[in-house]
Structure formats: structure tokens, C-alpha cells
Enzyme design. Structure first.
Site, PDB file in Angstrom:
ATOM      1  N   CYS A 260       0.798  -1.237   0.000  1.00  0.00           N
ATOM      2  CA  CYS A 260       0.000   0.000   0.000  1.00  0.00           C
ATOM      3  C   CYS A 260       0.829   1.285   0.000  1.00  0.00           C
ATOM      4  O   CYS A 260       0.713   2.092  -0.925  1.00  0.00           O
ATOM      5  CB  CYS A 260      -0.946   0.007   1.191  1.00  0.00           C
ATOM      6  N   LYS A 263       3.008   2.232  -3.126  1.00  0.00           N
ATOM      7  CA  LYS A 263       2.124   2.406  -4.296  1.00  0.00           C
ATOM      8  C   LYS A 263       1.227   3.633  -4.134  1.00  0.00           C
ATOM      9  O   LYS A 263       1.076   4.435  -5.052  1.00  0.00           O
ATOM     10  CB  LYS A 263       1.283   1.132  -4.426  1.00  0.00           C
TER      11      LYS A 263
HETATM   12  C1  UDX Z   1      -1.439   0.414   5.426  1.00  0.00           C
HETATM   13  C2  UDX Z   1      -2.354   1.339   6.263  1.00  0.00           C
HETATM   14  O1  UDX Z   1      -1.921   1.326   7.630  1.00  0.00           O
HETATM   15  C3  UDX Z   1      -3.807   0.898   6.146  1.00  0.00           C
HETATM   16  O2  UDX Z   1      -4.645   1.806   6.840  1.00  0.00           O
HETATM   17  C4  UDX Z   1      -4.193   0.860   4.655  1.00  0.00           C
HETATM   18  O3  UDX Z   1      -5.507   0.447   4.456  1.00  0.00           O
HETATM   19  C5  UDX Z   1      -3.238  -0.050   3.897  1.00  0.00           C
HETATM   20  O4  UDX Z   1      -1.888   0.392   4.099  1.00  0.00           O
HETATM   21  P1  UDX Z   1      -0.393  -2.021   5.739  1.00  0.00           P
HETATM   22  O5  UDX Z   1       0.164  -1.898   4.363  1.00  0.00           O
HETATM   23  O6  UDX Z   1      -1.038  -3.296   6.150  1.00  0.00           O
HETATM   24  O7  UDX Z   1      -1.500  -0.883   6.018  1.00  0.00           O
HETATM   25  O8  UDX Z   1       0.828  -1.778   6.735  1.00  0.00           O
HETATM   26  P2  UDX Z   1       1.184  -0.797   7.940  1.00  0.00           P
HETATM   27  O9  UDX Z   1       0.922  -1.458   9.229  1.00  0.00           O
HETATM   28  O10 UDX Z   1       0.614   0.536   7.756  1.00  0.00           O
HETATM   29  O11 UDX Z   1       2.782  -0.728   7.766  1.00  0.00           O
HETATM   30  C6  UDX Z   1       3.357  -0.296   6.524  1.00  0.00           C
HETATM   31  C7  UDX Z   1       4.856  -0.312   6.580  1.00  0.00           C
HETATM   32  O12 UDX Z   1       5.331   0.709   7.459  1.00  0.00           O
HETATM   33  C8  UDX Z   1       5.496  -1.603   7.087  1.00  0.00           C
HETATM   34  O13 UDX Z   1       6.591  -1.921   6.243  1.00  0.00           O
HETATM   35  C9  UDX Z   1       5.964  -1.275   8.485  1.00  0.00           C
HETATM   36  O14 UDX Z   1       7.096  -2.026   8.862  1.00  0.00           O
HETATM   37  C10 UDX Z   1       6.305   0.198   8.340  1.00  0.00           C
HETATM   38  N1  UDX Z   1       6.219   0.964   9.593  1.00  0.00           N
HETATM   39  C11 UDX Z   1       5.028   1.119  10.231  1.00  0.00           C
HETATM   40  C12 UDX Z   1       7.358   1.589  10.112  1.00  0.00           C
HETATM   41  O15 UDX Z   1       8.456   1.475   9.542  1.00  0.00           O
HETATM   42  N2  UDX Z   1       7.235   2.345  11.243  1.00  0.00           N
HETATM   43  C13 UDX Z   1       6.062   2.519  11.887  1.00  0.00           C
HETATM   44  O16 UDX Z   1       6.043   3.225  12.902  1.00  0.00           O
HETATM   45  C14 UDX Z   1       4.915   1.872  11.368  1.00  0.00           C
END
Ligand code: UDX
Length: 429
Positions: A260, A263
Site C-alpha cells: 500500500c 504504491k
Molecule cells: C497500510 C495502512 O496502515 C492501512 O490503513 C491501509 O488500508 C493499507 O496500508 P499495511 O500496508 O497493512 O496498512 O501496513 P502498515 O501497518 O501501515 O505498515 C506499513 C509499513 O510501514 C510496514 O513496512 C511497516 O514495517 C512500516 N512501519 C510502520 C514503520 O516502519 N514504522 C512505523 O512506525 C509503522
């Protein structure tokens, strides 16, 4: 209420299963016959906590069905959700061909009034295009409302996020579909925003880009903390306790990945450009994310000097914890860079081993996280799985050739790791 969900990926399947759980009759459609066959046998194609049970229970209760026939779903439902992929194009834009083709299929089978709901993440103005397309391709006079209802599910917490959402966004072109949409979401206790379709579509891109921005902010701070001998965890906690800022999504590390954020950021930059706005702030968010990986690899090469023939253990392959998803995983990007430099890898992930085997054939896959470090010149934590805090690091250290630990997710306590005899590197501490 009879509901159709077209597309049984993460979003479609979780949405369908949760709608069935609260009592609706749901038909899930997918063009992938094998996937539908598995689902008909109660096998979920993805790992998502709680999903298997939901699918089995609701299928047995007769509230959740799976089919490859869009016609069947359209004919038997009052509300049709579109949850098909919207993959990136090479120029950063969004490929809307799946959405367009579903719109045409719906048009071909409409026999009366329906509400068509865009759940996929789409550029602003897509609902208008979907409505136009359905009207243009319909054989009979078409009476529809197209609603934008973006999802905000996190992988690994998708069921929880759907059952207990922070908010529900309903974008409409008229008042007519509002009562039905409110009724669908009545069992889910959450604030509901009703707005126009364009605003609803923008909310999704704006929210995801802002979350990515928070992460890049923390990562930029981590570079400053390293130079200033400060601790990024303390800095972000001290910031985050201000309720206007919030502590979440401020964890510095290897940067964000997944299907997500990368992209959606590119898409939002492209959409803004097409609307005449140069979203430089978001370009910088992307840049910081790329720099963060470069800085981490540099840390490894600085400590190990030559990577050729070095054996490196990697804990974590998924793009984050609680998922088997490896799409745009920072860990895999790191593994590929280490392999390119000539290192050999011993890798482990609690859930993503099967998927990673296909894309990392050169690596040795180790079933037990405690054994990954054996004979290694360095151990890297690349994904924030809570399990990795429970690895027996004292034992791991004894089996390593040189006890160097790179904690790419700031999971461990630096003082404790040093007391175990590790040369410990983390991010911004
Ligand atoms: C995200 C959004 O959170 C969600 O609301 C949307 O619908 C889809 O995209 P997701 O892709 O499942 O969800 O992952 P998310 O938990 O948001 O984490 C994304 C990335 O950020 C991961 O690679 C995670 O490791 C990284 N991350 C997250 C960090 O590096 N630091 C943080 O503090 C939080």
C-alpha cells in the site's frame, strides 16, 4: 441484506467474511477459479489472524458463498462492492483496468436498481468514471448509485480493523444510497462520515500518505539522532505523547514497504501532478525511505568491510509483523542487496518462508529462529515480529563467528545486547 463482493484479495475477502459475520448474506466473486475452489473448501488463500475461522463459520452457516460468476452475484445482491486490485503503472499512476472491466461486467448483468460501492483504493474521480462506464455499457436503462467507501485495513490486523474501525467513510453523489450504506455499517460501532465521492477517494490517499510521512519523519530524525548521539525512541516518544501528534507510526527502522504505502504515495504524487500540484513534500517522503535503506546497508558494510563470503543471518522477511506478505518488503530488498555484494544468507520468518523461498532461492531457510545465527558473521533483524524479542540471543551469540547484531527495527535493548557480548547496531540510537 444481500451483498456481493467482487475480488477476493485481502480487502474483498476480509470485508465479505466480516459482513457475513454480522448477519448479511454475502457472495464473493473472483475470476481465479482455483482460488474460489479453495475458498469453497474453507481454505483461505492468505494468512490473516482470525480470517480462517470467520470464513469457515460463515460458509457453514450459509451466509458466505464463493463463485466465479459475476452475473450470479449481481443478480442476487442489492449492494455490490468492488474490491479488485489497482496496481501501479510504470509511471507511478494507477492501473484502473480491473475496475473498468468489473464496471462493464456489472453493467452487462444489471436488471434493476443497485448500489455499486468502490472499496478498492482509487484515484479521485474514479467513482464518477465507474458510474459513467456502467451507464454506457448497460443493455437496459440503468439505475445505479456509485458510492466511494475506502478501506483502511492494516494487513495482519484486517479482521480487527474491519470489526472495530476508527471511522467509516461514505462518499455519495446523491442522498439516495446513504440510508442503505448507514444500515450496512450499523453493526460496526464507529464514527461515520458522509461526503461527496471525490472527497472520500482523497481521504484514503491523504491518510496513507500522511502515515508514510510520519514514518519518514521518524527515520529522518533517526539520522539526526545518530549524528547527535541521541536516542530516536526517546525523541519520538516524547513527541508522540503530545496528543496532537500521537505515538503511533513513529517507529524508525528500515523504512516502510508493503503493497500500500509505496504504491499509494506514488499514485498520490501522480494524481496531484495531473491536478496541477507538485506534491514535493511526498516526494521527499519517498526519498527519505530510500535513503534509510541505503544508510542501513552502509552500516553493515562499514562493520563487516567486505561482504563477499560473509555469512549473514536475517530474522524477518515479511514487510511487517503478523503477515506472510512479502510484497515490497524492505527485508527482501535488503537481502537482495546483501546477496549482490556476495554474502550468503540464513533467513527465517514466522509466516513468510513459503512465499520468500520462491524469490530468494539462493538463501538457506532456517525453521527455528534460534538457529539462524549459527556460524554467522552478523545477524540482522529486518521485520518487527514480536517473536524476535524472545530469541535466545545469549545462545545465538555463542554460535556466531563474530557477534555483530544489526537491529533494523529497534526491537531489542541496546544495553542488554551489549552485556551479552554483541557489537550492537540499531537505527537512531
Ligand atoms: C497500510 C495502512 O496502515 C492501512 O490503513 C491501509 O488500508 C493499507 O496500508 P499495511 O500496508 O497493512 O496498512 O501496513 P502498515 O501497518 O501501515 O505498515 C506499513 C509499513 O510501514 C510496514 O513496512 C511497516 O514495517 C512500516 N512501519 C510502520 C514503520 O516502519 N514504522 C512505523 O512506525 C509503522
Amino acid at each position: 441484506m444481500n451483498i456481493a463482493i467482487i475480488g477476493t484479495g485481502y480487502v474483498g475477502l476480509v470485508t465479505g467474511a466480516c459482513f457475513a459475520e454480522v448477519g448479511y448474506h454475502v457472495i464473493c466473486v473472483d475470476c481465479d477459479a482455483r482460488k474460489i475452489e479453495h475458498l469453497q473448501h474453507g481454505e483461505s488463500p492468505i494468512y490473516e489472524p482470525g480470517l480462517d475461522d470467520l470464513v469457515k463459520r460463515n460458509a457453514q452457516a450459509g451466509r458466505l458463498r464463493f463463485t466465479t460468476s459475476t452475473q450470479e452475484a449481481v443478480e442476487q445482491s442489492e449492494v455490490i462492492f468492488i474490491a479488485v486490485p489497482t496496481p501501479p503503472l510504470p509511471d507511478g499512476g494507477v492501473d484502473l483496468s480491473y475496475i473498468e472491466s468489473v464496471a462493464r461486467e456489472i453493467a452487462a448483468h444489471l436488471d434493476g436498481y443497485r448500489i455499486v460501492v468502490d472499496k478498492s483504493t482509487v484515484p479521485v474521480r474514479t467513482a464518477e468514471k465507474v458510474a459513467e462506464t456502467i451507464k454506457r455499457y448497460g443493455r437496459n436503462p440503468i439505475d445505479i448509485d456509485v458510492v466511494s467507501n475506502p478501506e483502511f485495513l492494516r494487513e495482519g490486523f484486517a479482521v480487527e480493523d474491519l470489526m472495530k474501525p476508527d471511522r467509516i467513510v461514505i462518499g455519495v453523489g446523491s442522498d439516495r444510497p446513504v440510508a442503505a450504506m448507514k444500515a450496512i455499517y450499523a453493526p460496526f460501532d464507529a464514527p461515520l462520515i458522509v461526503t461527496d465521492t471525490n472527497s472520500a477517494e482523497l481521504i484514503k490517499h491523504a491518510a496513507n500518505s500522511f502515515l508514510a510521512l510520519k514514518i519518514s519523519y521518524a527515520n529522518a530524525l533517526s539520522a539526526i539522532c545518530e549524528a547527535a548521539h541521541a536516542d530516536v525512541k526517546a525523541v519520538t516518544q516524547g513527541m508522540g505523547l503530545d496528543r496532537r501528534i500521537g505515538t503511533q507510526f513513529l517507529n524508525a527502522g528500515l523504512g516502510f514497504g508493503g503493497s500500500c504505502f509505496p504504491k499509494d504515495l506514488s499514485a498520490f504524487i501522480k494524481i496531484s501532478e495531473q491536478l496541477g500540484y507538485d506534491f514535493r513534500l511526498l516526494k521527499e517522503v519517498q526519498q527519505i525511505n530510500a535513503d534509510q535503506m541505503r544508510r542501513f546497508v552502509k552500516k553493515i558494510t562499514h562493520a563487516l568491510w567486505v561482504l563477499k563470503e560473509k555469512r549473514i543471518g536475517v530474522l524477518g522477511l515479511a514487510f511487517k509483523q503478523n503477515t506472510d506478505d512479502i510484497r515490497t518488503s524492505p527485508s527482501l530488498e535488503l537481502c537482495r542487496q546483501l546477496l549482490r555484494e556476495g554474502a550468503t544468507l540464513r533467513v527465517h520468518d514466522p509466516k513468510a518462508m513459503e512465499k520468500a523461498r520462491v524469490v530468494l532461492p539462493e538463501a538457506t531457510f532456517v525453521e527455528d529462529a534460534n538457529l539462524v545465527a549459527e556460524g554467522c558473521d552478523a545477524l540482522v533483524i529486518a521485520t518487527e515480529w514480536p517473536e524476535f524479542t524472545r530469541v535466545d540471543y545469549a545462545q545465538a551469540r555463542r554460535t556466531m563467528r563474530t557477534p555483530i547484531l544489526f537491529d533494523g527495527r529497534n526491537l531489542l535493548d541496546p544495553v542488554e545486547m551489549k552485556s551479552l557480548g554483541f557489537i550492537y547496531h540499531s537505527v537512531g540510537r
